[in-house]
Write a protein that holds these residues in place. Structure first.
Motif, PDB file in Angstrom:
ATOM      1  N   ASN A   1      16.633  26.372   1.080  1.00 55.52           N
ATOM      2  CA  ASN A   1      15.669  27.230   0.405  1.00 55.52           C
ATOM      3  C   ASN A   1      15.397  26.826  -1.023  1.00 55.52           C
ATOM      4  O   ASN A   1      15.018  27.672  -1.791  1.00 55.52           O
ATOM      5  CB  ASN A   1      16.190  28.482   0.567  1.00 55.52           C
ATOM      6  N   LYS A   2      15.400  25.462  -1.171  1.00 58.96           N
ATOM      7  CA  LYS A   2      15.281  24.999  -2.474  1.00 58.96           C
ATOM      8  C   LYS A   2      14.196  24.962  -3.105  1.00 58.96           C
ATOM      9  O   LYS A   2      13.019  25.147  -2.163  1.00 58.96           O
ATOM     10  CB  LYS A   2      16.218  23.772  -2.786  1.00 58.96           C
ATOM     11  N   ARG A   3      13.810  24.509  -4.029  1.00 62.38           N
ATOM     12  CA  ARG A   3      12.371  24.706  -4.766  1.00 62.38           C
ATOM     13  C   ARG A   3      11.507  23.281  -4.565  1.00 62.38           C
ATOM     14  O   ARG A   3      10.545  23.539  -4.547  1.00 62.38           O
ATOM     15  CB  ARG A   3      12.493  24.892  -6.336  1.00 62.38           C
ATOM     16  N   PHE A   4      12.021  22.252  -3.869  1.00 61.07           N
ATOM     17  CA  PHE A   4      11.138  21.140  -3.589  1.00 61.07           C
ATOM     18  C   PHE A   4      11.916  20.441  -2.436  1.00 61.07           C
ATOM     19  O   PHE A   4      13.129  20.467  -2.215  1.00 61.07           O
ATOM     20  CB  PHE A   4      11.081  20.222  -4.714  1.00 61.07           C
ATOM     21  N   LEU A   5      11.075  19.935  -1.712  1.00 57.37           N
ATOM     22  CA  LEU A   5      11.772  19.122  -0.517  1.00 57.37           C
ATOM     23  C   LEU A   5      10.703  17.765  -0.063  1.00 57.37           C
ATOM     24  O   LEU A   5       9.530  17.772  -0.391  1.00 57.37           O
ATOM     25  CB  LEU A   5      11.480  20.150   0.737  1.00 57.37           C
ATOM     26  N   ILE A   6      11.451  16.806   0.058  1.00 57.96           N
ATOM     27  CA  ILE A   6      10.918  15.444   0.359  1.00 57.96           C
ATOM     28  C   ILE A   6      10.996  14.910   1.785  1.00 57.96           C
ATOM     29  O   ILE A   6      12.022  15.159   2.214  1.00 57.96           O
ATOM     30  CB  ILE A   6      11.553  14.325  -0.698  1.00 57.96           C
ATOM     31  N   LEU A   7       9.813  15.035   2.185  1.00 58.96           N
ATOM     32  CA  LEU A   7       9.496  14.758   3.778  1.00 58.96           C
ATOM     33  C   LEU A   7       8.818  13.335   4.156  1.00 58.96           C
ATOM     34  O   LEU A   7       8.236  13.297   3.438  1.00 58.96           O
ATOM     35  CB  LEU A   7       8.854  15.809   4.310  1.00 58.96           C
ATOM     36  N   THR A   8       9.501  12.586   5.016  1.00 62.62           N
ATOM     37  CA  THR A   8       8.627  11.402   5.242  1.00 62.62           C
ATOM     38  C   THR A   8       8.396  11.488   6.840  1.00 62.62           C
ATOM     39  O   THR A   8       9.138  11.621   7.599  1.00 62.62           O
ATOM     40  CB  THR A   8       9.817   9.873   5.182  1.00 62.62           C
TER      41      THR A   8
ATOM     42  N   ILE B   1       6.621  20.778  -1.667  1.00 62.24           N
ATOM     43  CA  ILE B   1       6.800  19.782  -0.443  1.00 62.24           C
ATOM     44  C   ILE B   1       6.194  18.583  -0.686  1.00 62.24           C
ATOM     45  O   ILE B   1       4.865  18.588  -0.462  1.00 62.24           O
ATOM     46  CB  ILE B   1       6.288  20.616   0.689  1.00 62.24           C
ATOM     47  N   TYR B   2       6.974  17.657  -0.738  1.00 64.83           N
ATOM     48  CA  TYR B   2       6.090  16.277  -1.254  1.00 64.83           C
ATOM     49  C   TYR B   2       6.364  15.433   0.005  1.00 64.83           C
ATOM     50  O   TYR B   2       7.463  15.164   0.600  1.00 64.83           O
ATOM     51  CB  TYR B   2       7.225  15.606  -2.193  1.00 64.83           C
ATOM     52  N   ILE B   3       5.302  14.901   0.380  1.00 60.84           N
ATOM     53  CA  ILE B   3       5.183  14.003   1.681  1.00 60.84           C
ATOM     54  C   ILE B   3       5.298  12.482   1.189  1.00 60.84           C
ATOM     55  O   ILE B   3       4.496  12.058   0.448  1.00 60.84           O
ATOM     56  CB  ILE B   3       3.965  14.111   2.401  1.00 60.84           C
ATOM     57  N   CYS B   4       6.524  12.027   1.626  1.00 59.60           N
ATOM     58  CA  CYS B   4       6.706  10.631   1.014  1.00 59.60           C
ATOM     59  C   CYS B   4       6.335   9.278   1.920  1.00 59.60           C
ATOM     60  O   CYS B   4       6.405   9.617   3.124  1.00 59.60           O
ATOM     61  CB  CYS B   4       8.076  10.474   0.518  1.00 59.60           C
ATOM     62  N   PRO B   5       5.437   8.330   1.368  1.00 62.32           N
ATOM     63  CA  PRO B   5       4.918   7.506   2.370  1.00 62.32           C
ATOM     64  C   PRO B   5       6.079   6.487   2.489  1.00 62.32           C
ATOM     65  O   PRO B   5       5.888   5.588   3.493  1.00 62.32           O
ATOM     66  CB  PRO B   5       3.854   6.815   1.729  1.00 62.32           C
TER      67      PRO B   5
ATOM     68  N   TYR C   1       0.759  -1.113   0.155  1.00 59.92           N
ATOM     69  CA  TYR C   1       0.026   0.075  -0.164  1.00 59.92           C
ATOM     70  C   TYR C   1       0.817   1.126   0.094  1.00 59.92           C
ATOM     71  O   TYR C   1       0.586   2.202  -0.760  1.00 59.92           O
ATOM     72  CB  TYR C   1      -1.084  -0.057   1.355  1.00 59.92           C
ATOM     73  N   ASP C   2       1.972   1.246   0.860  1.00 61.60           N
ATOM     74  CA  ASP C   2       2.779   2.425   0.933  1.00 61.60           C
ATOM     75  C   ASP C   2       3.574   2.747  -0.904  1.00 61.60           C
ATOM     76  O   ASP C   2       3.660   3.789  -0.976  1.00 61.60           O
ATOM     77  CB  ASP C   2       3.953   2.292   1.679  1.00 61.60           C
TER      78      ASP C   2
ATOM     79  N   CYS D   1      -3.588   5.540   5.657  1.00 62.11           N
ATOM     80  CA  CYS D   1      -3.280   6.416   4.688  1.00 62.11           C
ATOM     81  C   CYS D   1      -2.324   7.548   4.965  1.00 62.11           C
ATOM     82  O   CYS D   1      -1.969   7.670   5.963  1.00 62.11           O
ATOM     83  CB  CYS D   1      -4.639   6.876   4.309  1.00 62.11           C
ATOM     84  N   LEU D   2      -1.840   8.192   3.962  1.00 61.96           N
ATOM     85  CA  LEU D   2      -0.641   9.096   4.246  1.00 61.96           C
ATOM     86  C   LEU D   2      -1.185  10.216   5.162  1.00 61.96           C
ATOM     87  O   LEU D   2      -0.245  10.826   5.929  1.00 61.96           O
ATOM     88  CB  LEU D   2      -0.100   9.430   2.980  1.00 61.96           C
ATOM     89  N   SER D   3      -2.417  10.744   4.848  1.00 61.19           N
ATOM     90  CA  SER D   3      -2.664  11.927   5.734  1.00 61.19           C
ATOM     91  C   SER D   3      -2.957  11.455   7.455  1.00 61.19           C
ATOM     92  O   SER D   3      -2.692  12.314   8.147  1.00 61.19           O
ATOM     93  CB  SER D   3      -4.128  12.247   5.323  1.00 61.19           C
ATOM     94  N   THR D   4      -3.107  10.254   7.709  1.00 60.74           N
ATOM     95  CA  THR D   4      -3.354   9.943   8.949  1.00 60.74           C
ATOM     96  C   THR D   4      -2.052   9.674   9.566  1.00 60.74           C
ATOM     97  O   THR D   4      -1.568  10.227  10.728  1.00 60.74           O
ATOM     98  CB  THR D   4      -3.898   8.318   9.036  1.00 60.74           C
ATOM     99  N   LEU D   5      -0.858   9.096   8.543  1.00 61.64           N
ATOM    100  CA  LEU D   5       0.475   9.092   9.088  1.00 61.64           C
ATOM    101  C   LEU D   5       0.890  10.523   9.573  1.00 61.64           C
ATOM    102  O   LEU D   5       1.891  10.850  10.470  1.00 61.64           O
ATOM    103  CB  LEU D   5       1.268   8.449   8.215  1.00 61.64           C
ATOM    104  N   LEU D   6       0.612  11.608   8.451  1.00 62.91           N
ATOM    105  CA  LEU D   6       1.238  13.079   8.754  1.00 62.91           C
ATOM    106  C   LEU D   6       0.517  13.505   9.933  1.00 62.91           C
ATOM    107  O   LEU D   6       1.134  14.375  10.726  1.00 62.91           O
ATOM    108  CB  LEU D   6       0.864  13.839   7.505  1.00 62.91           C
TER     109      LEU D   6
END
Length: 986
Positions: free
Chosen positions: A508-515, A473-477, A451-452, A528-533
């Motif tokens: 201060n770059k233009r994209f950031l990946i956060l887990t 800002i990309y939230i990675c599962p 699922y991830d 689901c990713l919203s619940t994890l966040l």
């Protein structure tokens, strides 16, 4: 030989006088009536008698010892031996039956710890035979124990106290006394017998006062002789020797006969501790009377171990087991005692029975009352706890409802603010928070594998930074490895975008990946990713710092209630509908309703099926009304991309040929009458249950392994029964559009679907579309978007269409088959395509346009001034799976592709681009093939799959892949394209 002194012994007379004094004292004591008022017992009389006795015994004992020591013993003459008629017996005491003086010494040392005997106070010990007028002395040098006069006095006092009557016993005082004037048989016989010398007589058990603990013995033989001498006295004749050695007496009916010989011998043996023995006998006789024991034999040898070794005088009572152990016939007694009700046949049995009955009744009554009380108490506790839990649950439910309502109000306020400022936001710098969450139901998520990874397929949303005003800002599962982070960093950098994949707060770059950190805490929950966040406070704080002072909004996936919680925590709007609206209209049944309201033709079918009987009746009715439909589909409401769909062909129905005959017989018009179809529908209804069980096939068996599992989930989630287009050449296409908060509609992507195992398994797309005319497609999308806006749906929407040629009219038909609310996988891959090529999808021309390659004669500025563009075709593979890909690291995979010339040419805007999803399994990838024409893009895509498959093919391992199926479908498409070109040329 010396002369034998001839003087008369008076020591025995003294002893007789002492006994007479004691008897007289006993008689005087007996005359005192204790019950009379004012009567007292003069102790001085006793003290004077004891003192007089002590002094007289000491004086005569000293004189007697002196005379004996000076006396010479003369052996009888030899000639006189035959004349003797008296048989001489040697004294041979049994050492095994002697009491242990050493153990008695320890006991007496505890009893008389205050009395100390000095070695110099040595007195001679006399053992006498009172009634036989014969006295025997021991030599003074052999008599090592010393008896102090005070100790002798205490012993005499102890014997006097034993002669006093005890009110607790059931026999009289006279029965327990040894009266001097009454002589027993053994005593009378002893007077008629001749005197015996020292050591010739047998010994009877008589007890003198025990010796103090300070007495010492020279050696072992002396100690044994002293013990035998001080413990035994010759008192009976030869015929009574056996009775003297036994100490067993009988208790009949719980009573002791004090005049019995056995009891007299027993009393003589234990006279030194008679007070303890009497107490034991009292308890024993009382116990025997209580259990009505007719006969009991007491073993006196056990008293030797019981009385001296136990402090019975200081304890209350002995246990029944200990008392019964004193009996020789304890087996018979215990068998009698163990009989039910034996206690109630003895002394006080009626009272004991009454007490027992009353106790049992009180116990039963109290126990019943307690159980009733306990039951009511438990019931009250359960009721109170249930009510408390119910109250708390209701309170929590109210709090959650209030919180959800507050979050919903905040969402609506922020949505209004977003709609009012949308144009300004689109033209200014902004931050997009991409959360590719799949907010399906819990049962659906738990039954989905990987699922991830499914949520991370949209990692290509990072390509939104191709707009210079956008920060992502990309939230990675999942946790991405350094290889994937470096790959996307290089890919975005080559295409003119500054980037950073590190989680440094100061970047201060233009994209950031956060887990989210909650990914590590819930690895198997398929949340689901919203619940994890929501449960990741550190990640939320980091996002807040990144968007502080900037325009920002959230772009989600499939709507979930936790989206509102995250948006409320970050205080940013959501570019999407409310979760309830998304869950209502984003299903298969909701899509059919929207298509019907938009005037778009939908396949024959029925939505919102939740019962098995409803499924059978609906299917029988649909098959009867649409007799030319050969295949029927079963879709679950919450599925996406056509996966987890089942289908069944009507050719397997036994009555289908009969129904066709009925249709031809009645004709199209008459066949649709109610009375004809009712009979046909009844036939179908009888065969459909068995038909579904044996002939239904699953399009993709990743989730369900059988029809029963699929049907169970189908009825739980609800589903749709609809017809498959009645044509061999069916083209499916997907259109992605953005319903802006301001009310405008923008088409973002369109393309024909690329299928895998069947036409229901979508693995990619062909961009741009070639199956539907652009104006017709635009009109359909506008109508659907207008209905969606009326349903309060905004954000990203994907419309799935199916087009085919109707053989009856030979015209093209377009059916609306699918509506998905949220950011789609195709749109994410389209963003990567546009980022790699720098091109755009021209809505007016319907082409995929890229900048024309720069030639040597024309500079880049001239080409830009002239707006020179060229068209391209792209084949996008989104869900390409091969199990052997996990054997290669991504670095080796790219080296292999480069060795086989599988790469992208930036100058020509042709070649291949890959999308990576995870670092652990590495079995699923995405691939984009770009070429000048459609045929070249398909060939490039198929060749790439074939080369990769050949490179990673293993003979030892059976692979799982969809590469072969995709290659076969592409070959069929190429044959069709070649046939169409030949027809056009002709």
């Amino acid at each position: 030989m010396a002369d034998i002194p001839k003087h008369e012994d008076t020591f025995e007379d003294v002893l007789v006088q002492v006994e007479h004094d004691l008897s007289q004292l006993k008689y005087n004591v007996g005359k005192i009536n204790v019950d009379e008022k004012g009567a007292t017992l003069d102790i001085k009389v006793l003290d004077n008698a004891i003192s007089r006795t002590q002094s007289s015994i000491r004086r005569h004992a000293d004189d007697y010892l002196k005379s004996v020591n000076k006396q010479q013993l003369v052996l009888p003459a030899i000639e006189d031996l035959p004349k003797q008629t008296l048989k001489i017996y040697k004294w041979k005491p049994s050492l095994e039956g002697l009491p242990d003086v050493y153990s008695q010494k320890k006991t007496l040392d505890a009893l008389f710890h205050e009395t100390k005997v000095k070695p110099e106070a040595v007195e001679s010990l006399a053992v006498t035979k009172a009634k036989g007028k014969r006295v025997q002395y021991l030599p003074e040098d052999e008599l090592q124990p010393v008896i102090k006069p005070s100790l002798l006095r205490m012993s005499i006092q102890h014997n006097i106290m034993t002669l006093q009557p005890r009110p607790e016993l059931h026999w009289s005082k006279k029965e327990l006394d040894f009266k001097p004037e009454k002589k027993s048989k053994c005593q009378m016989d002893s007077q008629t017998r001749p005197r015996r010398k020292v050591g010739e007589s047998k010994h009877l058990f008589t007890s003198l006062p025990s010796l103090p603990s300070q007495i010492t013995v020279s050696d072992r033989m002396d100690q044994m002789e002293i013990q035998a001498t001080t413990s035994f006295v010759t008192e009976e004749t030869e015929d009574q020797s056996e009775d003297a050695q036994t100490s067993t007496f009988t208790i009949v009916n719980g009573k002791i006969d004090p005049m019995a010989k056995d009891f007299i011998c027993f009393k003589g043996r234990f006279s030194w501790c008679w007070s303890s023995v009497v107490e034991v006998l009292e308890d024993l006789t009382k116990l025997l009377r209580e259990f009505a024991v007719p006969l009991a034999k007491v073993d006196g040898d056990n008293f030797i171990q019981l009385c001296p070794s136990s402090d019975y005088g200081y304890s209350k009572t002995l246990s029944k087991a200990t008392l019964f152990s004193l009996l020789q016939n304890k087996g018979d007694v215990l068998e009698l005692v163990s009989r039910p009700g034996q206690r109630y046949r003895g002394e006080g049995g009626r009272d004991a029975a009454a007490t027992r009955i009353q106790a049992c009744w009180r116990r039963y009554f109290n126990r019943t009352s307690y159980l009733c009380y306990h039951h009511r108490k438990n019931a009250a506790e359960v009721i109170s706890m249930s009510w408390l839990l119910h109250y708390q649950r209701c309170q929590v439910k109210k709090d959650l409802q209030a919180k959800r309502f507050r979050q919903l109000e905040n969402y609506r306020n922020r949505a209004e603010h977003l709609a009012e400022n949308w144009k300004h936001i689109r033209s200014s710098k902004r931050t997009i928070i991409h959360i590719p969450s799949l907010g399906f139901s819990q049962s659906w998520r738990q039954n989905t594998r990987k699922y991830d990874i499914l949520q991370n397929i949209q990692i290509t949303r990072l390509c939104d930074i191709r707009d210079e005003n956008v920060e992502v800002i990309y939230i990675c599962p999942v946790h991405l490895g350094e290889d994937i982070l470096r790959y996307y960093d290089n890919f975005l950098s080559r295409n003119g975008a500054d980037s950073s994949t590190s989680q440094d707060l100061l970047c201060n770059k233009r994209f950031l990946i956060l887990t989210p950190e909650a990914v590590d805490h819930f690895p198997t929950r398929n949340m689901c990713l919203s619940t994890l966040l929501k449960y990741s406070p550190s990640t939320l704080k980091q996002i807040k710092r990144q968007i502080q002072g900037k325009w920002a909004y959230i772009v989600g996936g499939v709507g979930h209630e936790d989206d509102l919680d995250v948006a409320d925590e970050l205080d940013v709007p959501i570019l999407g509908p409310e979760p309830a609206v998304s869950q209502l209209h984003g299903t298969k049944s909701g899509g059919r309703r929207i298509f019907s309201e938009a005037g778009l033709e939908v396949p024959p079918g029925q939505g919102d099926v939740y019962a098995l009987n409803q499924l059978y009746e609906t299917l029988a009715e649909l098959i009867t009304q649409n007799i030319h439909i050969q295949r029927w589909l079963f879709k679950i409401n919450v599925q996406r991309r056509g996966r987890d769909t089942a289908f069944c062909d009507v050719c397997h129905l036994r009555c289908y040929s009969w129904a066709l005959q009925r249709y031809q017989y009645f004709g199209p018009d008459l066949y649709h009458s109610k009375w004809v179809q009712e009979f046909v529908m009844q036939k179908y209804l009888e065969e459909i249950p068995e038909w579904l069980i044996y002939y239904t096939q699953l399009a993709k068996c990743s989730r369900f392994q059988s029809w029963s599992e699929f049907m169970k989930f189908f009825l739980r989630q609800g589903g749709v029964v609809e017809a498959y287009p009645p044509s061999e050449n069916v083209t499916h296409m997907t259109v992605d559009m953005l319903l802006e908060p301001s009310g405008e509609v923008t088409l973002l992507s369109w393309g024909d679907q690329l299928h895998g195992y069947c036409h229901l398994d979508i693995v990619g797309a062909i961009i741009p579309k070639t199956s539907v005319h652009l104006e017709i497609l635009h009109s359909i999308c506008m109508h659907v978007a207008h209905v969606c806006q009326q349903k309060c749906i905004m954000g990203y929407v994907s419309v799935g269409l199916a087009t085919f040629v109707d053989h009856s009219t030979m015209k093209q038909k377009i059916w609306g088959i699918d509506l998905e609310i949220g950011f789609s996988d195709q749109l994410a891959m389209t963003q990567m395509l546009l980022m790699a090529t720098g091109g755009t999808l021209n809505w007016h021309t319907g082409c995929f346009e890229v900048p024309m390659p720069v030639k040597e004669k024309c500079s880049e500025q001239e080409a830009a001034a002239k707006h020179l563009v060229d068209s391209r075709y792209a084949v996008v593979g989104i869900h390409l799976f091969h199990s052997n890909l996990s054997m290669l690291y991504h670095s080796m995979f790219f080296k292999m592709c480069k060795y086989n010339y599988i790469e992208f040419n930036k100058k020509e805007n042709e070649g291949t681009v890959f999308a990576l999803y995870d670092s652990s399994e590495r079995s699923t990838i995405g691939m984009i093939a770009v070429s000048e024409d459609l045929q070249g893009a398909l060939v490039t895509f198929a060749q790439n799959l074939s080369v990769i498959h050949q490179e990673i093919l293993s003979s030892k391992k059976e692979e799982e892949t969809n590469f072969k199926v995709v290659i076969t479908n592409i070959e069929d498409m190429l044959e069709m394209i070649i046939q169409n070109k030949n027809q056009l040329m002709d």
